[in-house]
Design an enzyme around this catalytic site. Sequence first.
Site, PDB file in Angstrom:
ATOM      1  N   SER A 193      15.046 -37.466 -10.041  1.00 31.34           N
ATOM      2  CA  SER A 193      14.634 -36.493 -11.111  1.00 31.34           C
ATOM      3  C   SER A 193      14.406 -37.200 -12.591  1.00 31.34           C
ATOM      4  O   SER A 193      13.526 -36.459 -13.163  1.00 31.34           O
ATOM      5  CB  SER A 193      16.006 -35.423 -11.211  1.00 31.34           C
ATOM      6  OG  SER A 193      15.879 -34.771 -10.106  1.00 31.34           O
ATOM      7  N   LYS A 241      24.890 -24.477  -7.128  1.00 31.19           N
ATOM      8  CA  LYS A 241      23.981 -23.299  -7.206  1.00 31.19           C
ATOM      9  C   LYS A 241      24.404 -21.854  -7.282  1.00 31.19           C
ATOM     10  O   LYS A 241      23.867 -21.463  -8.274  1.00 31.19           O
ATOM     11  CB  LYS A 241      22.473 -23.349  -6.217  1.00 31.19           C
ATOM     12  CG  LYS A 241      21.975 -24.922  -6.131  1.00 31.19           C
ATOM     13  CD  LYS A 241      20.716 -24.684  -5.331  1.00 31.19           C
ATOM     14  CE  LYS A 241      19.877 -25.960  -5.433  1.00 31.19           C
ATOM     15  NZ  LYS A 241      18.456 -25.789  -4.390  1.00 31.19           N
ATOM     16  N   ASP A 294      13.089 -23.106  -7.165  1.00 26.39           N
ATOM     17  CA  ASP A 294      12.930 -23.799  -5.699  1.00 26.39           C
ATOM     18  C   ASP A 294      11.934 -22.524  -4.983  1.00 26.39           C
ATOM     19  O   ASP A 294      11.121 -23.075  -4.025  1.00 26.39           O
ATOM     20  CB  ASP A 294      14.068 -23.764  -4.823  1.00 26.39           C
ATOM     21  CG  ASP A 294      14.953 -24.910  -5.391  1.00 26.39           C
ATOM     22  OD1 ASP A 294      14.529 -25.885  -5.860  1.00 26.39           O
ATOM     23  OD2 ASP A 294      16.346 -24.771  -5.011  1.00 26.39           O
ATOM     24  N   GLY A 311      19.513 -23.187   8.698  1.00 21.07           N
ATOM     25  CA  GLY A 311      20.595 -23.236   7.372  1.00 21.07           C
ATOM     26  C   GLY A 311      20.673 -22.010   6.801  1.00 21.07           C
ATOM     27  O   GLY A 311      19.997 -21.027   7.059  1.00 21.07           O
ATOM     28  N   GLY A 339      22.466 -21.937   3.500  1.00 24.71           N
ATOM     29  CA  GLY A 339      22.921 -22.251   2.186  1.00 24.71           C
ATOM     30  C   GLY A 339      21.930 -21.733   1.215  1.00 24.71           C
ATOM     31  O   GLY A 339      21.068 -21.008   1.563  1.00 24.71           O
ATOM     32  N   GLY A 340      22.012 -22.412   0.158  1.00 24.94           N
ATOM     33  CA  GLY A 340      20.935 -21.900  -1.065  1.00 24.94           C
ATOM     34  C   GLY A 340      19.693 -22.146  -0.753  1.00 24.94           C
ATOM     35  O   GLY A 340      18.759 -21.291  -1.056  1.00 24.94           O
TER      36      GLY A 340
END
Length: 420
Positions: free
Chosen positions: A15, A56, A93, A117, A119-120
């Site tokens: 990042s 998140k 995202d 998945g 998740g977030g």
Amino acid sequence: MRCGLLGRTLSHSHSPLLHSLLGSYDYALFEIPPEQVEDFLRSGPWDGLNVTIPYKRTAYALCDSLSPAAREAGNVNTLLRRPDGSLYGDNTDAFGFSYLLEKSGVSVAGREVLVLGTGGAAQTVCSVLHRLGAHIAAGYHTVPPCTETLRRTVTDFFPISAPNRHQNAPIVINATPVGMYPHNGRAPVNLADFPHCEAVFDLIYNPLRTALLLQAESLEMQGFNGLPMLCAQAAAAASVFTGAPVSYEKIRRAEDTLRRKLENIILIGMPGSGKTTLARLLAKDLGRECLDCDEELLRRTGLTAEEFLIKQGEAAFRQTETEILRDMGKRWGTVLSTGGGCVTRPENRALLRQNGRVLWLQRDPDKLALSGRPLLRSTTPRALYAARKDLYADFCDEAASNNADPARGLAQIKEILEKT
């Protein structure tokens, strides 16, 4: 402006480099333990923040106001501290995944899409797919949390170990961390269970080609990694931080820069074809680390390749070579010189290609440097080349000639790299 990334383990994050390409603000990494996250979010030394796993949803709960994308996804990955101290949460995202879909050219409207998945990341993917009119099912490893977003978006949950209910799905999306560095080589499903699959998306970008994407390649399915999504979501986050509009040109430049930086350059070819010499020259020219399989073998065993082959035999040598390639293949941004026979073990192909651009260094068999090559004592260079040429072709992305002096070989390799 003080910006950065919040997470638990960030040592391999790209990042800071990515945001240096997108804006002029300071950008730091904040590795914060769970018990300190709330205090950090409320009073830490930041003005704009990206948030990654596992925080998140925690960040979402602490926001004073949310963007529509964040409300739809049920989590945030971008925070802005406003002048009055309140926290604004966004989910870039969603923009990143939309960009990835658009770039791929794969249409999801009216089609069944299997999302792995819960998740977030999976929530965000499902919210985008729902908006685009896809029919969504979700696979999971354990009992899913079944958030409200997923309840009203996903038609069916099932264990990843039992995917037969959706074996006709034409599109599969991995939104789990299965196969992500350092656990390279793992895959959440076996794509052979999905004979009608046409396109596979893996949101992971390290490695660039996960085991899932390499399997998709072998089955002639389209495969797309998460690098475009990473760059696009970062550009959208930069827009939140600075108030400037998202620049698609910056996204494309950042993606190209990051891919080139991450991708290993790997030289394969016959013994004596000049791989070691050109790897050193190329690494010096590009300012990269140079890795050499034979040198690593000597470091680990105290034996040269010739000594190892003579003392322990070819089978033991090939096994040790694979172990070395397994470690080196996880690295990124290097130039790697391999042994001439690494292509004789099929498993080495994935180890090299997961993070690498593989170049076949070609030299006429009559010009090979043969000193210290014990395997050539029982055959001829032309016979060995005939036995291996199809393997080299299968492993490589491009071929480069090294029949002249090293400077010309180096120039040809650089020309190939600049085109791609």
